[in-house]
Design a protein around this motif. Structure first.
Motif, PDB file in Angstrom:
ATOM      1  N   GLY A 220       0.784  -1.229   0.000  1.00  0.00           N
ATOM      2  CA  GLY A 220       0.000   0.000   0.000  1.00  0.00           C
ATOM      3  C   GLY A 220       0.812   1.274   0.000  1.00  0.00           C
ATOM      4  N   GLY A 221       2.142   1.161  -0.035  1.00  0.00           N
ATOM      5  CA  GLY A 221       2.977   2.345  -0.160  1.00  0.00           C
ATOM      6  C   GLY A 221       3.713   2.761   1.093  1.00  0.00           C
ATOM      7  N   THR A 222       3.580   2.024   2.197  1.00  0.00           N
ATOM      8  CA  THR A 222       4.318   2.350   3.406  1.00  0.00           C
ATOM      9  C   THR A 222       5.784   1.993   3.221  1.00  0.00           C
ATOM     10  OG1 THR A 222       2.373   1.914   4.781  1.00  0.00           O
ATOM     11  CG2 THR A 222       4.504   1.939   5.890  1.00  0.00           C
ATOM     12  N   LEU A 224       9.241   0.743   4.265  1.00  0.00           N
ATOM     13  CA  LEU A 224       9.696  -0.169   5.308  1.00  0.00           C
ATOM     14  C   LEU A 224      10.628   0.509   6.303  1.00  0.00           C
ATOM     15  CD1 LEU A 224       9.657  -3.081   6.372  1.00  0.00           C
ATOM     16  CD2 LEU A 224      11.572  -3.590   4.853  1.00  0.00           C
ATOM     17  N   PHE A 225      11.281   1.577   5.886  1.00  0.00           N
ATOM     18  CA  PHE A 225      12.247   2.262   6.754  1.00  0.00           C
ATOM     19  C   PHE A 225      11.681   3.556   7.336  1.00  0.00           C
ATOM     20  CE2 PHE A 225      14.529  -0.203   3.542  1.00  0.00           C
ATOM     21  CZ  PHE A 225      15.241  -1.056   4.360  1.00  0.00           C
ATOM     22  N   GLY A 226      10.369   3.777   7.161  1.00  0.00           N
ATOM     23  CA  GLY A 226       9.698   4.898   7.796  1.00  0.00           C
ATOM     24  C   GLY A 226       9.629   6.144   6.931  1.00  0.00           C
ATOM     25  N   GLY A 227       8.782   7.081   7.371  1.00  0.00           N
ATOM     26  CA  GLY A 227       8.679   8.368   6.698  1.00  0.00           C
ATOM     27  C   GLY A 227       7.548   8.474   5.700  1.00  0.00           C
ATOM     28  N   ARG A 228       6.945   7.351   5.343  1.00  0.00           N
ATOM     29  CA  ARG A 228       5.851   7.391   4.366  1.00  0.00           C
ATOM     30  C   ARG A 228       4.838   6.296   4.679  1.00  0.00           C
ATOM     31  NH1 ARG A 228       8.423   6.225  -0.092  1.00  0.00           N
ATOM     32  NH2 ARG A 228       7.548   4.155  -0.488  1.00  0.00           N
ATOM     33  N   GLY A 229       3.565   6.664   4.649  1.00  0.00           N
ATOM     34  CA  GLY A 229       2.526   5.682   4.914  1.00  0.00           C
ATOM     35  C   GLY A 229       1.159   6.245   4.581  1.00  0.00           C
ATOM     36  N   SER A 230       0.255   5.385   4.172  1.00  0.00           N
ATOM     37  CA  SER A 230      -1.095   5.800   3.799  1.00  0.00           C
ATOM     38  C   SER A 230      -2.077   4.710   4.204  1.00  0.00           C
ATOM     39  CB  SER A 230      -1.186   6.051   2.295  1.00  0.00           C
ATOM     40  OG  SER A 230      -2.530   6.142   1.873  1.00  0.00           O
ATOM     41  N   ILE A 231      -3.099   5.085   4.948  1.00  0.00           N
ATOM     42  CA  ILE A 231      -4.110   4.106   5.361  1.00  0.00           C
ATOM     43  C   ILE A 231      -4.913   3.631   4.153  1.00  0.00           C
ATOM     44  CG2 ILE A 231      -6.140   3.703   6.780  1.00  0.00           C
ATOM     45  CD1 ILE A 231      -3.530   3.965   8.337  1.00  0.00           C
ATOM     46  N   VAL A 270       9.071  -4.889  -1.401  1.00  0.00           N
ATOM     47  CA  VAL A 270      10.189  -4.118  -0.854  1.00  0.00           C
ATOM     48  C   VAL A 270      11.203  -3.800  -1.951  1.00  0.00           C
ATOM     49  CG1 VAL A 270      12.128  -4.162   0.767  1.00  0.00           C
ATOM     50  CG2 VAL A 270       9.908  -5.065   1.459  1.00  0.00           C
ATOM     51  N   PHE A 271      11.428  -4.757  -2.851  1.00  0.00           N
ATOM     52  CA  PHE A 271      12.364  -4.518  -3.955  1.00  0.00           C
ATOM     53  C   PHE A 271      11.895  -3.364  -4.834  1.00  0.00           C
ATOM     54  CE2 PHE A 271      13.077  -5.302  -8.510  1.00  0.00           C
ATOM     55  CZ  PHE A 271      14.462  -5.112  -8.570  1.00  0.00           C
ATOM     56  N   ILE A 272      10.612  -3.367  -5.186  1.00  0.00           N
ATOM     57  CA  ILE A 272      10.058  -2.303  -6.023  1.00  0.00           C
ATOM     58  C   ILE A 272      10.157  -0.955  -5.313  1.00  0.00           C
ATOM     59  CG2 ILE A 272       7.941  -1.400  -7.073  1.00  0.00           C
ATOM     60  CD1 ILE A 272       9.219  -3.658  -8.649  1.00  0.00           C
ATOM     61  N   ASP A 273       9.846  -0.948  -4.005  1.00  0.00           N
ATOM     62  CA  ASP A 273       9.898   0.294  -3.227  1.00  0.00           C
ATOM     63  C   ASP A 273      11.318   0.857  -3.188  1.00  0.00           C
ATOM     64  OD1 ASP A 273       8.605   2.199  -1.212  1.00  0.00           O
ATOM     65  OD2 ASP A 273      10.247   1.363  -0.033  1.00  0.00           O
ATOM     66  N   GLN A 274      12.290  -0.004  -2.928  1.00  0.00           N
ATOM     67  CA  GLN A 274      13.672   0.452  -2.847  1.00  0.00           C
ATOM     68  C   GLN A 274      14.213   0.858  -4.222  1.00  0.00           C
ATOM     69  OE1 GLN A 274      15.541   0.943   0.118  1.00  0.00           O
ATOM     70  NE2 GLN A 274      13.380   0.804   0.666  1.00  0.00           N
ATOM     71  N   TYR A 275      13.801   0.145  -5.249  1.00  0.00           N
ATOM     72  CA  TYR A 275      14.220   0.496  -6.604  1.00  0.00           C
ATOM     73  C   TYR A 275      13.716   1.882  -6.986  1.00  0.00           C
ATOM     74  CZ  TYR A 275      14.506   0.401 -11.710  1.00  0.00           C
ATOM     75  OH  TYR A 275      14.759   0.722 -13.026  1.00  0.00           O
ATOM     76  N   GLN A 276      12.445   2.144  -6.663  1.00  0.00           N
ATOM     77  CA  GLN A 276      11.873   3.447  -6.963  1.00  0.00           C
ATOM     78  C   GLN A 276      12.542   4.558  -6.170  1.00  0.00           C
ATOM     79  OE1 GLN A 276       9.511   3.809  -9.421  1.00  0.00           O
ATOM     80  NE2 GLN A 276       9.899   6.007  -9.188  1.00  0.00           N
ATOM     81  N   THR A 277      12.856   4.265  -4.898  1.00  0.00           N
ATOM     82  CA  THR A 277      13.518   5.268  -4.038  1.00  0.00           C
ATOM     83  C   THR A 277      14.894   5.613  -4.588  1.00  0.00           C
ATOM     84  OG1 THR A 277      12.335   4.446  -2.083  1.00  0.00           O
ATOM     85  CG2 THR A 277      14.321   5.741  -1.705  1.00  0.00           C
TER      86      THR A 277
END
Length: 283
Positions: A220-222, A224-231, A270-277
């Motif tokens: 959902g876009g949170t 894993l290392f903090g700073g971003r999250g959406s219910i 997590v891979f997609i999130d880190q790749y995008q970051t």
């Protein structure tokens, strides 16, 4: 079909509430691995008070929420006061909560819940399952808290940069204790939804649910290392996990393979999130 869609929502409601709890903690840069076990403990606590002790349903409901909140409060104190890393503190609570649930229930499932309590898990006002209604209301309230209140802004600020948040005057330790208590309380609510749905207090309920909840939050876009999250994102992530599990069930895929699928989805998310970051930082 409509009935299958309602079944997906019903199955997602428990995981969805746990995923909301995970969103708050992970968004602040923390981690709660005890969600599933605390959920099981809360269900047993509510069933024990309502059935074994013969107390009114309201006290059984209160026992479930309080048991979860107390476990979360202890997690928060361990992380902030005892300086135990969140991974270790919540991993220890995972074992403590599961063991305590087995001790309270004497290792047995507690049957015979009162009808008023069963209605929480099996009632269908206007044809909509009660757990779905409670899940939606919980999502609306927590979305407002995270997106539009000072508490929500502080939560994500701590996860984004703890030193900057401390410099800005945010009381980090107190805020973390509240977050872990909230996480435990939501796990207690999840236990309260699950327990009457199966009409029993099962000390083994919630095994590996924390994995699914964390996966839903990250999908959902949170961060894993903090700073971003959406219910809202977490709700969508929980629905995706619900559809995935429902589809695997309809295809008669064994539960062992379903666990493998959830683990693979978590790694991929997590891979997609880190790749995008990394891509955004280079740009």
């Amino acid at each position: 079909s409509v009935s299958n869609f309602l079944n997906i929502l019903l199955a997602t409601s428990t995981i969805g509430v746990l995923a909301i709890a995970a969103t708050f903690v992970i968004g602040s840069g923390g981690l709660d691995l005890s969600l599933g076990s605390v959920m099981g403990l809360s269900g047993v606590a509510g069933a024990y008070v309502a059935v074994t002790m013969g107390m009114p349903t309201t006290l059984g409901v209160a026992a479930s929420i309080l048991a979860g909140s107390l476990a979360g409060y202890i997690n928060g104190q361990l992380v902030t006061r005892a300086f135990v890393p969140a991974f270790i503190a919540t991993l220890g609570m995972l074992g403590l909560a599961r063991g305590l649930a087995l001790v309270i229930s004497n290792g047995r499932v507690i049957y015979g819940l009162p009808a008023t309590m069963v209605y929480i898990g099996q009632g269908r006002p206007l044809g909509i399952p009660m757990p779905v209604i409670i899940f939606v209301l919980t999502a609306i309230i927590t979305h407002y808290i995270l997106a539009y209140t000072r508490f929500g802004r502080y939560t994500l600020a701590i996860g984004d940069n703890e030193n900057a948040a401390r410099t800005a005057g945010i009381k980090i330790e107190r805020h973390r204790v509240i977050l872990y208590t909230l996480s435990g309380g939501l796990a207690g609510l999840a236990g309260l939804l699950f327990m009457p749905r199966i009409n029993s207090g099962d000390p083994t309920a919630g095994i590996s649910y924390e994995l699914t909840a964390i996966t839903a939050a990250i999908i959902g876009g949170t961060n894993l290392f903090g700073g971003r999250g959406s219910i809202l994102g977490t709700v969508i992530g929980a629905l995706i996990m619900g559809v995935l599990q429902n589809g695997l069930n309809l295809l008669a895929v064994q539960s062992y393979y379903q666990q493998m699928a959830i683990g693979a989805v978590l790694i991929f998310a997590v891979f997609i999130d880190q790749y995008q970051t990394r891509k955004d930082s280079k740009a």
